[in-house]
Design an enzyme around this catalytic site. Structure first.
Site, PDB file in Angstrom:
ATOM      1  N   ASP A 450       0.850  -1.195   0.000  1.00  0.00           N
ATOM      2  CA  ASP A 450       0.000   0.000   0.000  1.00  0.00           C
ATOM      3  C   ASP A 450       0.884   1.243   0.000  1.00  0.00           C
ATOM      4  OD1 ASP A 450      -2.425  -1.225  -0.003  1.00  0.00           O
ATOM      5  OD2 ASP A 450      -2.689  -1.210   2.162  1.00  0.00           O
ATOM      6  N   ASP A 699      -4.870  -3.125   4.931  1.00  0.00           N
ATOM      7  CA  ASP A 699      -5.345  -2.611   6.210  1.00  0.00           C
ATOM      8  C   ASP A 699      -6.854  -2.572   6.322  1.00  0.00           C
ATOM      9  OD1 ASP A 699      -5.862  -0.620   4.426  1.00  0.00           O
ATOM     10  OD2 ASP A 699      -4.793   0.970   5.500  1.00  0.00           O
ATOM     11  N   ASP A 703      -9.423  -5.706   1.897  1.00  0.00           N
ATOM     12  CA  ASP A 703      -8.140  -6.327   1.582  1.00  0.00           C
ATOM     13  C   ASP A 703      -8.073  -7.782   2.011  1.00  0.00           C
ATOM     14  OD1 ASP A 703      -7.124  -3.961   0.517  1.00  0.00           O
ATOM     15  OD2 ASP A 703      -6.444  -3.251   2.468  1.00  0.00           O
TER      16      ASP A 703
END
Length: 1012
Positions: A450, A699, A703
């Site tokens: 990310d 997070d 996901d």
């Protein structure tokens, strides 16, 4: 017709509108009594209430017999003291608690009052803790597990054989070795597990619950059926629950009870209300929350849930905030019952498969060497078990080879190394959910990361805003704050910085403090790409919008010149790495007015660029996956020196390229922009199809599927509970540097295991080669008494390998079993040659290695012990110095071996004559050896180890041998990739005809172009 309500009274109302009127209920004691206070023995219950209670709580005794009375104890009694195995038996608790059915009267808890502590404890006796009990381990069974496995079974057979030969010393030492390995392994694993568990408490699932009339936060495991919980965005549902009403609806329980009653009758449309949400069944009212059920149903989109709908344990709430009542705890939940079906099918993992492969190979070798030794014994007419005090008989040969041929410490040392490694990672704020994840992390070659919070600092700041001509900047900032979530307990980072920016604009802060009221708030979603809020001020309604520039611009009626200026400014912000938020407002039903644009900047972390360079030096490719626009993604990659081959994520799912080209694009890319969760999953899948081991960071609730799919799922700092539950490793510290540091540590752990395995295989081969050739050629062996001490010393010396200062490889690691076997065979052969050279000198008439006096058995024992112990310093590599724990353990064992040689302990005096017999006049009668000879043997052993170290160094420098056994990564299969890509573009469609018939057919997936 009037419908009965929850308590049997009549309800008048319109089922379509959700409006219900309830007649006055009878005023009796049971209705006024708090929920959960009555039990079946209450004398104040009226006849029919008691009858209904009996029906709800009755359990068929025959069903209890099928489960086993001891396996299903409704009163929550503990197991009998003698049934110690039950606490650890797989599925014991789950088998009982997963069959628990919540009585219907438990689900009548008042939404405002909740349960009281006494009622919670009473219910817990029936339902148990709200957790999947397969995670618990029985410590006694765990200890017994250290005596199980093919390698350990062989040692146990050796102990039985020694007892049968009445060789009490050997049997005692073998049993001692087994106990030592089990005790040390069990203790070290427990200590490491305690370290991890102490940090796991920080990430334990929490739940907000109503207890005693107040809102509390508790651990989710403390919930019981009938608890009133609060389900809100970003949180995991802590148990199967039925939705009551929205959080801000004070009259919600009355509507909920009325609708619950309505579900037991036919609606005015003659349709049955049910939880199955079948097509054609109407929902009453609007959706309360949206839940991500992808981990259960595979649906990629969030599912809207309405009043009385069931939300399932471990699913994540994506939108909304509501009250719910727990209908089933974790064991009896949908997920819990599914888990109980597969509890017996434990995943042994790749690591255990490797250990079993090595153990099986060593067992085959032992059988081969025993056969060779026995064939040699047949030619020398050796007896099976006589003479009993001698080691030169067939059963003693078998006993000796069984002891030295299988490394009893192999399973213990390797699993202990993993457990201690997990404790090392815990100190780095990395919580390992399962030990096999360490092996996966060590082998990862691509990290999909990310951007926000991992590559960047996650510290948003508002830069210079752009304001449309004639617009007051204070008004724009006020509208932006109005179009933000106001739940200050769980603010989104963008909403948070938008609101806090009002500190710089006092007039804007004054504007929103003048009696505004929010009528409706719609949070951000990936389809509309904006947030909208309907607010009123002094009787005037305003609709405020904030979101992606293109999405908000599409709402407004800007002129072409204004729109062009706006787009140019948005492009400029993106090229500078700024995220843009457009702000617009609509007064009453008038036209939308574009107010301007806020630019947000999330700077890269100070150590990210250096960490990426370090990761690349470790053979780790970092790919950035972000939801930002492609211009922002490219600028961020440029700032981090990550590469600028950044592509729009639509090229993965909606591209017209052939399958191989899409896979090539995914493999070469430095990053992807405008990424949705399904894109992450697709990236992982494509990279895995090319043979890459992939780690994925995440997070959010969305996901979870990609974290599960990846070889090593990483939940970053601040991740939601759903992401933590799906991940293999949970990080409690922010930044990419913590991930790279964990990869280094995992590679060090892997190196410790690999070094020990090479060392232990070489030791087995050393003594097998030397002893079998000695048995066949000169009819001599090292006494069984000394052999068991050699095995004991080898394990004592190397248990400390778990604490060694291992180095880490500069590339992703693999087991490379062919390389391990080749190196181990060569090392074992060299050790055997070294021992034969020393043995050969003892035939020399001048004494050879013996300076004053000495015994053959003691000198051989010392030389074998020293060279074998020191071999670990060779196989561990030369990049780092050994730890003091390892050095101390080996030095201590060396001193013991030296004492054995000096005093001739267990050497059998002068020993048994070999064939040909030694004519050395310096052989001692009692097996003792002088100090000078001891020094010579030490020097000789050091020389042997130096030669072996040189050979090992040369072998590890050979490119061909270094790459032997490595799997090919970036391997493409054009035909399969093209087929899979085409299959991903079709869908199975279902429709019903006018007669109610069903049709299924394959059709091309339709891609809906959306404004962003």
């Amino acid at each position: 017709m009037a419908a009965p309500d929850y308590n049997g009274n009549e309800v008048d109302g319109d089922l379509e509108s959700g409006s219900f009127l309830t007649e006055n209920q009878r005023n009796n004691d049971t209705d006024r009594r708090p929920a959960g206070k009555n039990d079946g023995n209450n004398p104040y219950l009226d006849e029919y209430t008691a009858l209904i209670r009996f029906v709800d709580t009755y359990r068929d005794p025959r069903a209890a017999e099928e489960l086993g009375e001891e396996d299903f104890d409704q009163q929550g009694k503990g197991r009998p003291w003698w049934a110690f195995w039950r606490g650890g038996k797989v599925g014991y608790v789950a088998a009982s608690k997963s069959d628990f059915e919540t009585p219907s009267d438990w689900l009548k808890t008042n939404m405002r009052d909740g349960l009281d502590p006494m009622e919670v404890e009473r219910r817990r006796k029936y339902s148990g803790w709200n957790e999947l009990t397969s995670e618990k381990e029985n410590m006694l069974l765990k200890f017994i597990g250290f005596f199980q496995g093919p390698v350990l079974y062989v040692m146990e057979v050796a102990a039985i054989l020694a007892l049968g030969l009445q060789d009490w010393l050997d049997a005692g030492v073998i049993i001692g070795i087994l106990l030592l390995n089990a005790v040390v392994g069990w203790y070290q694993e427990k200590q490491a597990a305690d370290v991890v568990a102490s940090l796991k408490g920080d990430i334990a699932m929490k739940a907000r619950v109503i207890r005693n009339g107040s809102e509390q936060e508790i651990r989710a495991r403390e919930l019981v059926p009938g608890d009133i919980i609060i389900i809100e965005e970003g949180h995991v549902v802590p148990g199967d629950a039925r939705l009551i009403c929205e959080y801000d609806n004070p009259q919600g329980q009355a509507q909920y009870e009325a609708e619950l009653s309505a579900q037991d009758i036919t609606s005015p449309r003659k349709e049955k209300f049910s939880e199955e949400e079948e097509e054609g069944v109407p929902h009453i009212g609007h959706a309360i929350v949206a839940v991500d059920q992808s981990s259960i149903t595979g649906e990629s989109l969030a599912v809207d849930k309405y009043m009385t709908d069931t939300v399932y344990y471990t699913t994540g709430c994506k939108r909304g905030k509501a009250y719910g009542i727990v209908t089933a705890g974790a064991p009896a939940s949908f997920v819990g019952k599914t888990a109980s079906l597969v509890q017996g099918a434990k995943d042994s993992g790749h690591f255990k498969a490797i250990m079993n492969s090595i153990g099986t190979s060593l067992l085959v070798l032992v059988v081969f060497w025993i056969l060779v030794a026995w064939i040699g014994g047949f030619y020398r007419n050796l007896h099976i078990a006589l003479p009993s005090e001698s080691s030169t008989n067939l059963l003693h040969y078998a006993l000796i080879l069984l002891i030295i041929g299988v490394p009893v410490g192999l399973p213990v040392v390797t699993t202990t190394t993993l457990a201690v490694g997990a404790a090392y990672l815990a100190k780095e704020k990395a919580i390992v959910q399962k030990l096999t994840a360490i092996e996966s992390l060590a082998g990862v070659d691509i990290l999909c990361s990310d951007k926000t919070g991992t590559l960047t600092a996650n510290q948003l700041s508002v830069r210079e805003p752009f304001v449309m001509e004639g617009v007051d900047i204070n008004w724009m900032m006020a509208v932006a704050a109005l179009a933000s979530s106001h739940n200050i307990k769980a603010l989104d980072p963008i909403d948070k910085i938008t609101i806090l920016t009002l500190q710089r604009y006092p007039k804007a802060k004054d504007m929103i403090s003048e009696g505004w009221k929010t009528e409706k708030f719609t949070p951000f979603d990936p389809v509309s790409k904006r947030i909208t809020a309907v607010v009123t001020h002094q009787g005037v309604r305003y609709t405020c919008a904030k979101g992606a520039p293109k999405a908000v611009l599409a709402l407004t009626d800007c002129t072409e010149e204004q729109a062009q200026l706006f787009r140019e400014k948005a492009t400029e912000f993106a090229r500078r790495g700024f995220r843009s938020l457009a702000v617009a407002v609509q007064e009453e039903d008038g036209p939308w007015e574009m107010l301007g644009m806020i630019s947000l900047f999330d700077p890269p972390r100070s150590d990210t660029a250096q960490t990426i360079a370090e990761a690349q030096a470790l053979g780790l490719q970092v790919k950035m996956l972000t939801g930002d626009a492609i211009a922002i993604a490219k600028e961020t990659c440029r700032m981090l020196a990550l590469g600028t081959k950044v592509y729009n994520s639509d090229k993965l799912l909606h591209s017209d390229m052939v399958g191989t080209s899409v896979h090539d694009l995914c493999e070469r890319a430095d990053g992807f922009a405008e990424v949705f969760p399904e894109h992450k999953y697709q990236v992982v899948e494509m990279l895995q199809q090319r043979g890459h081991l992939t780690a994925m960071t995440g997070d959010g609730v969305n996901d979870a599927p990609s974290l599960k799919k990846s070889d090593c799922g990483i939940a970053v700092e601040g991740a939601t509970e759903a992401a933590q539950a799906a991940a293999d490793i949970v990080f409690l510290a922010p930044g990419l540097s913590t991930i790279v540091s964990a990869i280094k540590i995992s590679r060090q752990i892997f190196q410790r295991m690999k070094a020990y395995i090479q060392y232990r295989i070489a030791l087995c081969l050393h003594l097998e080669i030397y002893l079998v050739t000695s048995m066949v050629i000169i009819n001599e062996t090292i006494r069984a008494d000394l052999i068991v001490f050699l095995a004991l010393f080898a394990d004592l010396a190397t248990i400390a390998v778990a604490y060694d200062n291992a180095h880490f490889e500069k590339r992703p690691v693999e087991w490379q079993l062919p390389k391990i076997w080749i190196i181990s065979v060569i090392l074992g052969t060299l050790l055997a040659i070294g021992t034969w050279i020393l043995r050969g000198t003892l035939w020399l008439p001048d004494g050879g290695v013996i300076q004053n006096y000495g015994g053959v058995q003691g000198i051989l024992f010392l030389q074998v012990s020293l060279t074998e112990n020191w071999l670990i310093f060779v196989t561990r590599g030369f990049e780092t110095s050994p730890s003091w724990q390892l050095v101390s353990a080996i030095f201590g064992v060396d001193v013991l071996a030296t004492l054995f040689c000096v005093f001739g302990w267990f050497s059998g005096g002068a020993g048994e004559p070999s064939s040909p017999a030694s004519i050395n006049p310096k052989l001692s009668d009692n097996g003792a050896t002088d100090i000078v000879t001891i020094v010579v043997v030490w020097i000789y052993s050091i020389a042997v180890v130096i030669v072996i170290a040189i050979v090992y160094y040369i072998m590890t420098g050979m490119t061909r041998l270094d790459n032997l056994g490595r799997k090919k990564r970036s391997a493409s299969d054009t035909m399969i990739e093209n087929i899979l890509t085409q299959l991903s573009k079709v869908a199975l469609e279902h429709e019903r005809d006018e007669k109610g018939g069903e049709r299924y057919y394959i059709a091309q997936k339709q891609v809906i172009e959306e404004e962003d």
